[in-house]
Structure formats: C-alpha cells, structure tokens
Design an enzyme around this catalytic site. Structure first.
Site, PDB file in Angstrom:
ATOM      1  N   LYS A 101     -12.074  73.729-102.989  1.00 45.12           N
ATOM      2  CA  LYS A 101     -13.688  74.231-103.130  1.00 45.12           C
ATOM      3  C   LYS A 101     -13.561  75.649-102.474  1.00 45.12           C
ATOM      4  O   LYS A 101     -13.652  75.878-101.523  1.00 45.12           O
ATOM      5  CB  LYS A 101     -14.677  73.331-102.098  1.00 45.12           C
ATOM      6  CG  LYS A 101     -15.930  73.727-102.502  1.00 45.12           C
ATOM      7  CD  LYS A 101     -16.906  73.619-101.369  1.00 45.12           C
ATOM      8  CE  LYS A 101     -17.235  74.752-100.780  1.00 45.12           C
ATOM      9  NZ  LYS A 101     -17.891  75.839-101.638  1.00 45.12           N
ATOM     10  N   GLU A 109      -9.600  78.617 -89.182  1.00 43.12           N
ATOM     11  CA  GLU A 109      -9.415  80.077 -88.948  1.00 43.12           C
ATOM     12  C   GLU A 109     -10.940  80.690 -89.033  1.00 43.12           C
ATOM     13  O   GLU A 109     -11.424  80.847 -90.177  1.00 43.12           O
ATOM     14  CB  GLU A 109      -8.545  80.981 -90.081  1.00 43.12           C
ATOM     15  CG  GLU A 109      -7.217  80.621 -90.152  1.00 43.12           C
ATOM     16  CD  GLU A 109      -6.171  80.828 -88.858  1.00 43.12           C
ATOM     17  OE1 GLU A 109      -7.026  81.538 -88.158  1.00 43.12           O
ATOM     18  OE2 GLU A 109      -5.295  80.444 -88.690  1.00 43.12           O
ATOM     19  N   CYS A 140     -12.223  88.893 -91.352  1.00 44.72           N
ATOM     20  CA  CYS A 140     -12.325  88.481 -89.801  1.00 44.72           C
ATOM     21  C   CYS A 140     -11.529  89.152 -88.879  1.00 44.72           C
ATOM     22  O   CYS A 140     -11.742  89.227 -87.883  1.00 44.72           O
ATOM     23  CB  CYS A 140     -12.186  86.855 -89.825  1.00 44.72           C
ATOM     24  SG  CYS A 140     -10.682  86.441 -90.776  1.00 44.72           S
ATOM     25  N   GLU A 152     -20.136  88.400 -84.179  1.00 42.37           N
ATOM     26  CA  GLU A 152     -19.422  88.645 -85.302  1.00 42.37           C
ATOM     27  C   GLU A 152     -20.604  89.157 -86.313  1.00 42.37           C
ATOM     28  O   GLU A 152     -21.445  88.339 -86.523  1.00 42.37           O
ATOM     29  CB  GLU A 152     -18.648  87.728 -86.067  1.00 42.37           C
ATOM     30  CG  GLU A 152     -18.097  87.951 -87.068  1.00 42.37           C
ATOM     31  CD  GLU A 152     -16.738  87.144 -87.732  1.00 42.37           C
ATOM     32  OE1 GLU A 152     -17.400  86.003 -87.934  1.00 42.37           O
ATOM     33  OE2 GLU A 152     -15.946  87.542 -88.133  1.00 42.37           O
TER      34      GLU A 152
END
Ligand code: UN1
Length: 496
Positions: free
Chosen positions: A175, A250, A284, A385
């Site tokens: 997906k 991750e 990231c 973040e």
C-alpha cells in the site's frame, strides 16, 4: 492525459471493488493530474492477501538464485525507464529531477544488490558437540508481508522493502502513500513485467485508515514493514504486538549537523544546504538542526543566509530549480504552523518563514527555505520533526555540549559532524545517539548496501539496507542432522 492505474491482484490489473477512484496531483502545478488511482476497500485487501497466500506456496519453493534473476530483470526495466520514471516522480512528489533520478537509481542499486543476494543468503554452520552430528542454520521465508511506504522516496523505499522481501521467498501486498502512488505502481509493474508469478506481488491503493488498517489487522499477514511517522509506527507496533506479527519500523528523525571551530566552513556549508533543503527538507534524514561552535557561529550564519536566499525554488521539472514544493497543501500548512511555533518560542527568523504563492510558484505548494537562529535545546523546533525546509540553528561552547544538544531529542536516525580533529570525530562517533553518523558529510546520502535505521523513537531496532535487511524478512531455522544411527543426548552424553 492522466494515466489510469489499477490495483494489481493475483497478476491482474483490477479496479477497486467499489469502483471509487482518486486523483494524484502535481504539487508544483495543481492543474496537472498525474494519475487516477483506485480508492480501495477492506475487501480489496482481503483478495490481495488471499492471492499472496496462495502464491507463497509456489514462490517459497523457487530457488533463491532464480528469485534473484527475476529481481535482476525487473531492475533492468527500471534502468531502461529511469528518465521516464524520474519525470513521473517529480510530477507526483515535487522533488527536482536530479533527486528523482537518484531515487530511481537507489531502487536500481537495491535491485542489483538483492539479486546478488540470491546466491548468498548467508547463515551459520557450527560444530555440534556430539560425534556424527552436524548443525547448521538456514533462512526460511515467512509468508505474506504487508508493505506500507511513504511519499518522500516513492520508489527507493518500496524497493528497500519489496526486493529483499521477495528475494527471501515472501509474497507481498503493498500500500503506497496516497500522495505518491504512481512511482510505487510503476515499480511493481516492473516486477510484473519481469515475470513474477501471479499473486507474488500485489498492490492495493487507498487510504491508511482503510487499506493500511486492513493490512496490519489481517491474520493472513506475517509481517508489516513501514516507513513513516513515529506516531503511526507506534500504532502499527501496537496492532502487530497483539498477534505477535513481526514489524519493521523506520520512523522519524531530527537530525543535526555539528560544525566545529576547526571545520572547513565552505564544505560544511555545502553540506547543510544539501541536508536541510534537498528534497525540500522532506527526508527522515534531513538536516533539521545546525549546531555551531560559538567561535564560528556568526560568520557561518552569514554565509548560510546568503546561500539560502540564493536557492532557486520552483517546479522540479525545470533543471534550473534546486528546491521543489512541499508534497501537499497539508504538508505546507504543517511546516508553516511549526514556523509560528518557532516565533512564539522566541527563536529569531533569519530568512524564509512564508509560503510562496505568487508568480511562477502560484500553482504549487512552495515554501521559502527557512532558518531560525537563537534556538535553544528545549524549544519544540529543536526537538520535533518538521519535515519541511526549516533549519534550526543552535550555538554551543564545545564538543561535549554539541553532542548533548544533538542527543536532546526523542529521535536518533542520522547525524553529522564537520571537524578536522580526528579525536573529536571519534568521540562523536561513539557518543552520538543515532543509527548513522557522517564525518565531514551531510546527514543525507545513505547507500543501499549498508544498514539503514535509527535508535530511540526512530524505529524498533531493525535495519533496512545492506545484509541486515534480509534478517528482517526471514526466519532462522536451526537444523541438527544426526548420522550416528544411535540416540545421542546433548548435554548428557560424554564426549569420548
Ligand atoms: C528517507 O529520508 O526516508 O540517505 C530515506 C538518504 C537517502 C534515503 C533517505 N538515501 O537521505
């Protein structure tokens, strides 16, 4: 004309069971529709998992070198289509062509590496403590893996997961992120064209709340591999924990570059510009914090401001541009809300800090590359973040303080230090809490044949890339072969 994509289930391209679709829009030019995609339902996921379960019985028996050969063929298709795929990716994701070529190249490198692994799949052979008995360990596939991939590396990251999972003998239901489904779709099509048996690779497009949830909850799934936010990662770990499904996560990062007083400042400047504003900061591994030694702080900030303001922002299809748009309006708004937080927290806005909505940028989700100075370690813009073109600059007195500031976040993916002092660089390698440390290089630029992943809330201990990714997608089986013809008892029989 927008291309119409369909789910791939059991080797056939099919519409979603509801017939519903959605449009994938170019973030640099919202009037450009990149593709029309199925908006799938739980029943589509169920069909895909059933197909993958059936195909697993065949695929697991295909020798690994032959599985590798199909992966090599798929990789050759990617090589032949590289430029075309990079252009599709720039249109759907926004990053500039140089970077999307790199993204496709990362998938190619991963494919070649995985294909070669078909002839290795190393494990262990060790002596038995008994005579006429042999002991060794083999790698076995696990079943059907659910692959949930993000929008920032729309082909590289699916490839990190799908190639090794297949090589190990698993089958796949993937997906892709709703913002960048075309790149994943083209990637899966390369495998289809290369001749993977029907049902070995399936793709189901749709939302995380429907398709993603259905995948992680499905009892027929052996494992989930996910790259994305720590928040969703925790949700996936929770669901997988209930049925003890393996999951490889991750997650977020708040990566920093340290620049010491003795560093080559021009080199460090090139590094931070690439790390902070490459991919519009949407990695990231992006450099989201810059930790400067007080001796060079003011000088470096001036150099940085000049170069940042000179960056060319615009449509990534134009080779002159260096920074593309945010992936979506929602992402741009999220970036802008962090800028407001930074201002409220008392940080000083050095440049940027606003959406770019005029002239050639009027039709896209562009945001001015932004730098905050006077940032202190406890501010949210120093810890959370942001996933956009925003850099927070912090000032420190020495290496120990620099490392302490760098570690002051819940994340631990990538890190970087610029110094000519060998002792300082090794101290940093040892004390920085991160899965990756670069010396005299930016926080981005991981290579596919080395382990990739992070510590703390960046993940759950797995490492994609390199040889370690094959550990994620296989189970170890320990085999004892007793050819003595007698009952021998370990720990009990004497060794004479
Ligand atoms: C990511 O940001 O999710 O090292 C992956 C890098 C790339 C991979 C980034 N090779 O920046």
């Amino acid at each position: 004309m927008a291309k119409i994509y369909k789910n791939l289930i059991n080797g056939k391209y099919v519409a979603s069971s509801s017939g519903k679709t959605y449009k994938n829009i170019n973030p640099a030019n919202t009037s450009d529709v990149v593709g029309i995609f199925p908006l799938s339902e739980v029943s589509d996921v169920n069909k895909a998992v059933d197909a993958a379960k059936k195909a697993y019985q065949i695929w697991k028996r295909v020798p690994a070198p032959q599985r590798g050969e199909i992966i090599r063929k798929a990789t050759e298709i990617l090589i032949a289509r590289k430029e075309e795929l990079a252009r599709i990716m720039t249109r759907e994701m926004g990053k500039v062509l140089k970077e999307t070529r790199g993204d496709v190249q990362e998938a190619i490198d991963t494919g070649l590496y995985a294909a070669g692994e078909g002839r290795r799949m190393f494990s262990f052979t060790v002596p038995s403590e008994l005579k006429n008995k042999m002991a060794f360990v083999i790698r076995r596939p696990m079943g059907v893996w659910g692959v949930i991939s993000p929008w920032n590396f729309p082909m590289a990251i699916p490839s990190w997961k799908i190639f090794p999972a297949l090589l190990c003998g698993n089958t796949i239901v993937c997906k892709p992120a709703t913002d960048t489904p075309a790149s994943a779709g083209e990637f899966v099509d390369a495998l289809h064209q290369a001749g993977v048996p029907d049902g070995v690779v399936n793709i189901v497009y749709g939302s995380g709340s429907k398709v993603g949830e259905a995948l992680i909850n499905h009892p027929g799934i052996a494992g989930i591999t996910f790259t994305g936010s720590s928040q969703i990662g925790k949700r996936i770990a929770e669901v997988c924990g209930k049925t003890l499904k393996r999951c490889s996560l991750e997650l977020g990062g708040k990566n920093a570059e340290i620049v010491m007083a003795d560093a080559d400042l021009d080199l460090a400047l090139d590094g931070v510009l690439w790390g902070a504003f490459g991919t519009t900061g949407q990695r990231c591994t992006a450099t989201s914090r810059l930790i400067l030694h007080e001796k060079i702080h003011d000088k470096f900030v001036n150099m940085l401001k000049k170069r940042t303001e000179a960056l060319k922002i615009g449509d990534g299809l134009d080779e002159k541009n260096q920074v593309g748009p945010c992936v979506s309006e929602a992402q741009r708004q999220s970036v802008h809300s962090y800028v407001q937080i930074g201002l409220q927290e008392g940080a000083k806005l050095l440049c940027g800090g606003k959406p770019l909505k005029t002239g050639k940028n009027a039709k896209g989700f562009f945001y001015a590359p932004t730098i905050f100075t006077n940032v202190t370690p406890e501010m949210r813009i120093a810890k959370e973040e942001i996933f956009g073109p925003v850099l927070s600059v912090l000032k420190v007195k020495n290496l120990a303080q620099a490392i302490k500031v760098l570690n002051n976040t819940q994340y631990g993916l990538s890190s970087s230090i610029y110094t000519k002092n060998v002792n300082d660089s090794f101290r940093a390698i040892e004390d920085i809490e991160a899965g990756i440390t670069y010396i005299n290089a930016p926080t981005i630029g991981a290579e596919c044949h080395l382990p990739f992943g992070g510590v703390k809330e960046t993940g759950n201990g797995h490492r994609e890339g390199g040889w370690t990714v094959f550990e994620i997608f296989s189970e170890l089986k320990t085999v004892y072969v007793d050819y003595s013809g007698a009952l021998q008892k370990a720990q009990i029989d004497t060794w004479d």
